[in-house]
Design a protein around this motif. Structure first.
Motif, PDB file in Angstrom:
ATOM      1  N   TRP A 126      27.999  29.662  71.275  1.00  0.00           N
ATOM      2  CA  TRP A 126      28.812  29.941  70.092  1.00  0.00           C
ATOM      3  C   TRP A 126      30.145  30.490  70.588  1.00  0.00           C
ATOM      4  N   ASP A 169      34.824  32.765  61.959  1.00  0.00           N
ATOM      5  CA  ASP A 169      36.119  32.344  62.510  1.00  0.00           C
ATOM      6  C   ASP A 169      37.208  32.858  61.582  1.00  0.00           C
ATOM      7  N   SER A 191      33.395  32.327  70.876  1.00  0.00           N
ATOM      8  CA  SER A 191      33.697  33.581  70.173  1.00  0.00           C
ATOM      9  C   SER A 191      34.938  34.256  70.731  1.00  0.00           C
ATOM     10  N   TRP A 211      32.651  39.095  65.245  1.00  0.00           N
ATOM     11  CA  TRP A 211      31.388  38.865  65.962  1.00  0.00           C
ATOM     12  C   TRP A 211      30.565  40.133  65.874  1.00  0.00           C
ATOM     13  N   SER A 263      27.226  39.168  74.308  1.00  0.00           N
ATOM     14  CA  SER A 263      27.019  38.871  72.895  1.00  0.00           C
ATOM     15  C   SER A 263      26.587  40.158  72.212  1.00  0.00           C
ATOM     16  N   GLY A 277      28.713  31.405  60.874  1.00  0.00           N
ATOM     17  CA  GLY A 277      27.306  31.115  61.103  1.00  0.00           C
ATOM     18  C   GLY A 277      26.510  32.394  61.243  1.00  0.00           C
ATOM     19  N   ARG A 324      22.156  27.892  71.677  1.00  0.00           N
ATOM     20  CA  ARG A 324      23.370  27.104  71.877  1.00  0.00           C
ATOM     21  C   ARG A 324      24.592  28.007  72.026  1.00  0.00           C
ATOM     22  N   GLY A 369      24.455  30.675  69.441  1.00  0.00           N
ATOM     23  CA  GLY A 369      24.087  30.205  68.117  1.00  0.00           C
ATOM     24  C   GLY A 369      22.589  29.958  68.086  1.00  0.00           C
ATOM     25  N   VAL A 429      36.257  24.335  70.461  1.00  0.00           N
ATOM     26  CA  VAL A 429      35.003  24.121  69.738  1.00  0.00           C
ATOM     27  C   VAL A 429      34.801  22.641  69.429  1.00  0.00           C
ATOM     28  N   GLY A 464      28.837  35.433  62.810  1.00  0.00           N
ATOM     29  CA  GLY A 464      30.091  35.062  63.446  1.00  0.00           C
ATOM     30  C   GLY A 464      30.997  34.405  62.423  1.00  0.00           C
ATOM     31  N   ASP A 522      24.684  28.217  58.066  1.00  0.00           N
ATOM     32  CA  ASP A 522      26.127  28.095  58.239  1.00  0.00           C
ATOM     33  C   ASP A 522      26.890  28.248  56.935  1.00  0.00           C
TER      34      ASP A 522
END
Lengths: 325, 325
Positions: free
Chosen positions: A129, A213, A131, A137, A91, A191, A127, A123, A225, A211, A181
Motif C-alpha cells: 500500500w 490519499d 503511503s 496513514w 506501517s 482503503g 499487498r 493492504g 500507484v 489509509g 475501499d
C-alpha cells in the motif's frame, strides 16, 4: 515536546507578536527554554518569526498530521484520546503490534497511531500500500466487547466513517466498494484493513488500519500507484486540512463503534448499504479458492457480502477481490 | 539429544543386552559417547541397565510424552511431523506465540508443541486450566487456507478428533459438550481452545490448544480442579499410553483438517453432531452480554450453535458458557 506545545498554545492565543519574557513568565520557564521550544516547533513545521524588538509570532501552522492539531478538532469519548505519532514507520499496523507486545490491549483501547509516511504500508493480503507523505496513514487499536463473528462489522463502521467524513468535509460523492475501499467516481481514494487476535469468546485486540490519499498530487499517484486512484487534493484542486479530516473520521467511527458494541448492528448495516456502490451490482469475486459471479444483493450482520448467483443460489462471502462487471 | 535417540533405537531393536562396543561400532561414536547418551536417556525416564560383562539393556521405556515416542505411532502427513517438547512451560499456547514471533507461520504449519506440565495453563477466556504432569498439554500451530469465518470449524475438528481417539483407544463413551469440552458421562476429561491471528482474507495463524486429563489420579483432580472432572486413568483403572493416544488424536485431527481445507464441511459437522451431548438438549448459554435459553437444535458451518428459544426465535451463538438444563 510537551513543553513546546505549551509555548505553541501561548502563540496561538495571541494575535500579534509576543515577547520571550511574557512566554517565560506565563509558563514559568527560562527565556532560553522558550527559544529552545521555538526551535523545536520550527523543526516540526510551524513557521514562527522571531525579532529582538517584537518577540515571537506564529505565522503559519505546521502542515504535519500532528496529534496536537488533530486533538484541537477531536470530539470523541475514547477513540484517539491517546495518539502516537511517527514521522516515518514501516506501517502503523506494525507499530501497533510493537506496542501490544509489551502492553495490555485494554489500556491501549482507542489509541490511534499516525504516520506521515509508511515505508512498508500494507493492504489486504499483505499487498503493498503506497503511503507517501501527504496521506493519512493511521491504525486504531481496539479491544471491543463483541462476539468475534461480528468483528468485520468494525471494517464496515470504518468504511462508513471515512466515506461520511469525506462527504461532509468536502461534499464529494465518496462511496464504499466492498470489501474495504472508498471510491470517488471510479477511482480509489482510501482503503481499510482489519487485523484481529482472538478466541471464540474473546477478542484480544483488533487493529483497524485506514489509509486516505489526502494531499498527494496526481503526478505522484500516477508514478507510484498502479490502478485507478485519486486523492482528495486532486479532486478538489487544493490541499485539505488533514488534521480536521482525521478528527472527523475518528468521530464518525466512534459513534458507529459504540453502536456495534451495544449490539445495534442494523443502523450501521443500513448506512453501509446506502453508501455502497457494490450492492445491486453484478460482481465477480475471487477468494482464496473460488470465483463467484452474480448480483450483490445484501450485506449481513457479520460483514459478509450476500450474492445471488445466476443459478439462483445464495452465497455469503467474507472477503475477496471484487470486480464490478 | 538426537544422538541419544539413535542409541535408544539400537537398544530397542535388540532383545537382550548389547555391548557398548557394538553400539559404538554401529553408530560410529566412541564408547564414552555411548555411556554419555545412556545417561541422557536415563535422565528422561528410560530405564537402562548397564553391566560390565553383558552391556546395556533397555528395561523400561520412559513414561514421558516424548516426541520420539509419539512419532513411533504417528501416521500423519503434516500434523506433528515437527514437534517441540517442554518439561515445563507456562503454556504451550504461549510457547507457540514465542516461536511465531520470530518465524514464518507457513514454516511452522502443523508443528505440535508438547509440555509435560503447564505452570500457567489457560482455558477459554483466560481462565486457569490446571495442567499437572500426566496430562496431554499440546498446541498445534496451523496456517489453514480457509476463509476466516470458517475458522471455528477447526475447534470442531479438534473436538471430534479427541472424542474419537478416546473412543477408539479405550472404548469409553466420550462426547462433545459445546463449545469446547469432551465429557465422559457427566465429567469433563478434555478441553480445546482456538486462538487466531487473522484478516478477513488471510489467516496469519491459528493455535489449537488441547488438554486431556490422561494419567491424573482422582485424588489429584479432586484437590486441584474445581468442578466435575475425570481422567482417562481414573475411568479405566490404569495409566494409558499417552504417546499412542496423542498420535491417534493427531491422525484423527489431520483427516478432518484436510476435509475443512478442501471446503468439505458437512462430514465434520455431521460427525460433530453425532458425538455431541448438547444437540437436542435444553441449554442456557451465557455470552459476554446476553443469556440465551432454549433448545440446541444444530451447529452450522461456521461453528456456531443454533438454538430455538421458547418464543420460537432462532439464535446462532459462536461461543459462551453452556449449561444443559
Amino acid at each position: 515536546m510537551e513543553a513546546a506545545f505549551r509555548v505553541l498554545e501561548v502563540l496561538e492565543k495571541t494575535e500579534g507578536p509576543v515577547s520571550g519574557e511574557y512566554i517565560s513568565n506565563i509558563l514559568s520557564i527560562s527565556r532560553s527554554a522558550v527559544w529552545k521550544h521555538v526551535k523545536e516547533l520550527r523543526a516540526i513545521g510551524y513557521d514562527i518569526s522571531a525579532s529582538q524588538t517584537e518577540g515571537y509570532q506564529l505565522t503559519k501552522k505546521s502542515n504535519r498530521l500532528l496529534p496536537y492539531e488533530v486533538h484541537k478538532n477531536l470530539r470523541t469519548r475514547m477513540i484517539g484520546k491517546k495518539m502516537r505519532y511517527f514521522e516515518s514507520t514501516p506501517s502503523t499496523i506494525s507499530s501497533a503490534k510493537e506496542l501490544l507486545a509489551t502492553s495490555d490491549p485494554e489500556k491501549l483501547n482507542g489509541l490511534v497511531i499516525i504516520a506521515e509516511e509508511q515505508t512498508g504500508g500494507v493492504g489486504r493480503m499483505g499487498r503493498v500500500w503506497v503511503s507517501p507523505t501527504g496521506g493519512i496513514w493511521v491504525t486504531i487499536i481496539l479491544k471491543p466487547l463483541i462476539p468475534v463473528d461480528h468483528v468485520f462489522m468494525l471494517t464496515m463502521a470504518g468504511a462508513v466513517a471515512v466515506a461520511r467524513a469525506i462527504r461532509k468535509e468536502y461534499d464529494l460523492g465518496a462511496l464504499i466498494k466492498w470489501p474495504n475501499d472508498i471510491y470517488i467516481g471510479d477511482k480509489k481514494v482510501a482503503g481499510l484493513l482489519l487485523e484481529l487476535s482472538a478466541e471464540a469468546d474473546t477478542i484480544h485486540y483488533c487493529l483497524l488500519g485506514m489509509g486516505v490519499d489526502a494531499n498527494i498530487s496526481s503526478h505522484e499517484l500516477a508514478t507510484k500507484v498502479h490502478g485507478s486512484v485519486t486523492s482528495l487534493s486532486a479532486e478538489i484542486g487544493h490541499d485539505v486540512d488533514r488534521a480536521a479530516l482525521l478528527a472527523r473520521i475518528l468521530k464518525e467511527f466512534e459513534s458507529r463503534y459504540l453502536l456495534i458494541e451495544g449490539q445495534e448492528y442494523d443502523p450501521v448495516i443500513r448506512e453501509w448499504k446506502s453508501l455502497s456502490c457494490t450492492i445491486d451490482q453484478r460482481v465477480r469475486i475471487s477468494t482464496l479458492k473460488n470465483v463467484f459471479e452474480g448480483e450483490a444483493i445484501d450485506i449481513d450482520e457479520y460483514g459478509a457480502l450476500v450474492i445471488r448467483k445466476d443459478n439462483g443460489r445464495i452465497e455469503r462471502i467474507i472477503a475477496g477481490d471484487c470486480v464490478h462487471t
